[in-house]
Design an enzyme around this catalytic site. Structure first.
Site, PDB file in Angstrom:
ATOM      1  N   SER A  75       0.794  -1.232   0.000  1.00 51.83           N
ATOM      2  CA  SER A  75       0.000   0.000   0.000  1.00 51.83           C
ATOM      3  C   SER A  75       0.821   1.275   0.000  1.00 51.83           C
ATOM      4  CB  SER A  75      -0.903   0.031   1.238  1.00 51.83           C
ATOM      5  OG  SER A  75      -1.720  -1.106   1.275  1.00 51.83           O
ATOM      6  N   THR A 176      -2.247   3.170   4.298  1.00 50.59           N
ATOM      7  CA  THR A 176      -1.387   4.343   4.229  1.00 50.59           C
ATOM      8  C   THR A 176      -0.585   4.522   5.508  1.00 50.59           C
ATOM      9  OG1 THR A 176      -3.023   5.413   2.863  1.00 50.59           O
ATOM     10  CG2 THR A 176      -1.484   6.866   4.016  1.00 50.59           C
ATOM     11  N   THR A 194       1.475   6.920   0.374  1.00 56.37           N
ATOM     12  CA  THR A 194       0.678   5.763  -0.034  1.00 56.37           C
ATOM     13  C   THR A 194       0.791   5.505  -1.522  1.00 56.37           C
ATOM     14  OG1 THR A 194      -1.545   4.787   0.141  1.00 56.37           O
ATOM     15  CG2 THR A 194      -1.432   7.063  -0.590  1.00 56.37           C
ATOM     16  N   ARG A 204      -6.269   8.693 -10.526  1.00 56.43           N
ATOM     17  CA  ARG A 204      -7.027   8.842  -9.283  1.00 56.43           C
ATOM     18  C   ARG A 204      -6.092   9.312  -8.164  1.00 56.43           C
ATOM     19  NH1 ARG A 204      -6.555   6.518  -3.864  1.00 56.43           N
ATOM     20  NH2 ARG A 204      -8.616   6.532  -2.927  1.00 56.43           N
ATOM     21  N   THR A 227      -5.978   6.905   7.329  1.00 56.56           N
ATOM     22  CA  THR A 227      -5.770   5.750   6.468  1.00 56.56           C
ATOM     23  C   THR A 227      -7.123   5.120   6.192  1.00 56.56           C
ATOM     24  OG1 THR A 227      -4.654   3.602   6.248  1.00 56.56           O
ATOM     25  CG2 THR A 227      -5.262   4.273   8.466  1.00 56.56           C
ATOM     26  N   GLY A 228      -7.244   4.543   5.011  1.00 54.18           N
ATOM     27  CA  GLY A 228      -8.517   3.941   4.642  1.00 54.18           C
ATOM     28  C   GLY A 228      -8.908   4.358   3.236  1.00 54.18           C
TER      29      GLY A 228
HETATM   30  N1  GLY Z   1      -5.998   6.457   2.000  1.00 51.74           N
HETATM   31  C1  GLY Z   1      -5.291   6.205   0.829  1.00 51.74           C
HETATM   32  C2  GLY Z   1      -6.069   6.351  -0.396  1.00 51.74           C
HETATM   33  O1  GLY Z   1      -7.273   6.215  -0.376  1.00 51.74           O
HETATM   34  O2  GLY Z   1      -5.481   6.596  -1.425  1.00 51.74           O
END
Ligand code: GLY
Length: 313
Positions: A75, A176, A194, A204, A227-228
């Protein structure tokens, strides 16, 4: 009290076992708090930098290097999961409390340490954020290390994903690193890095490089990181919100919980994959989130460990 409320919101995880008594707070300095269990290694590397006389920003940057260089981490950094076209696009940001300074990069390709590119944007340009090819050219001009991405393991996984024709929108796990520091002088800093959602659409960008979403540092109050699933965090400026709740007097754990509660209420559901860690000016720290496995790492010169959040029933 927060646990009761969050339980009512449904299945949310609260950071911080009753670890240093009521409302965890560290008297020792510096204090380092970061997302997930792997954050402990980053924290400890960052602490060592400071103990050897390095600056707080050196500590944030080089602590995050540890995670970015960990090929087992799918990640973050070099071992990150590619996008739907098989390209790894990395996001990162950094903030320094004094002067409210910030730098950020997004959709950065082929650079081993995006956190260093973010720091260079902050320190070497009059801008705050660079993206895509412009960010890559800037990083190369700064002499930053390149890396071949994806790794063979990630490429094979991507090939399998593509062969299986999984839907692009299907969320992949992504963890992340956000690392927060309160240094010995009482200054605050933070960084976030991340590779974003696995198999995301090219271009994106998630919450992580967006100031106030994946990270926010306010020298007067505290710092927070996320994070998430970025899409569920960036629409609410989650890290900024956590800092603002701390400004209103909430303990960092309660501030994180309140952000989760607020987003869950707005979304009408709790299965959002949103998790926050926070650290305030007094050395209080905490975390809260919706992911069952969410943890945060806490390091001071006196102790270092991973905190498993309490789970609401
Ligand atoms: N939290 C990392 C992402 O959604 O890219």
């Amino acid at each position: 009290m927060a646990q009761t409320t969050l339980a009512a919101a449904g299945g949310l995880a609260l950071g911080e076992r009753a670890w240093s008594g009521e409302g965890a707070q560290s008297a020792a300095r510096p204090v380092l708090a970061s997302t997930w269990g792997f954050g402990q290694q980053a924290n400890e590397a960052a602490l060592k930098i400071m103990q050897q006389g390095g600056s707080t920003l050196d500590a944030v940057e080089q602590g995050i290097w540890v995670t970015e260089a960990d090929l087992s981490n799918s990640s973050v950094g070099i071992g990150g999961t590619p996008n739907a076209e098989g390209v790894v696009q990395l996001d990162a940001c950094i903030m320094w409390g004094p002067g409210h300074k910030a730098g950020s990069v997004a959709a950065l390709e082929g650079i081993a340490h995006p956190i260093s590119a973010a720091r260079r944007v902050m320190e070497k340009t009059s801008h705050v954020m660079l993206v895509g090819e412009g960010a890559r050219q800037f990083a190369l001009a700064q002499g930053l290390e390149t890396a071949q991405m994806p790794t063979e393991e990630r490429r094979q996984a991507w090939l399998r994903w593509r062969a299986e024709q999984e839907e692009r929108k299907k969320a992949q796990g992504h963890d992340t690193i956000a690392l927060l520091v309160l240094d010995a002088e009482g200054h605050l800093a933070g960084g976030c890095s991340t590779s974003g959602r696995g198999y995301k659409l090219p271009g994106r960008v998630g919450d992580s490089p967006i100031l106030g979403s994946g990270l926010y540092v306010d020298e007067e109050v505290g710092a927070a990181g996320a994070t998430g699933i970025g899409e569920n965090i960036m629409r609410y400026c989650g890290s900024f919100l956590a800092v603002e709740y701390m400004r209103q007097g909430l303990h960092p754990q309660e501030a994180c919980a309140e952000v989760v509660r607020r987003i869950a209420k707005s979304e009408g559901r709790a299965d959002l994959s949103i998790n926050f860690v926070a650290l305030d000016k007094a050395g209080r720290h905490g975390a809260a989130g919706t992911d069952e496995g969410f943890q945060y790492a806490l390091t001071t010169p006196e102790e270092s460990g991973v905190r498993t959040p309490l789970r609401a029933p």
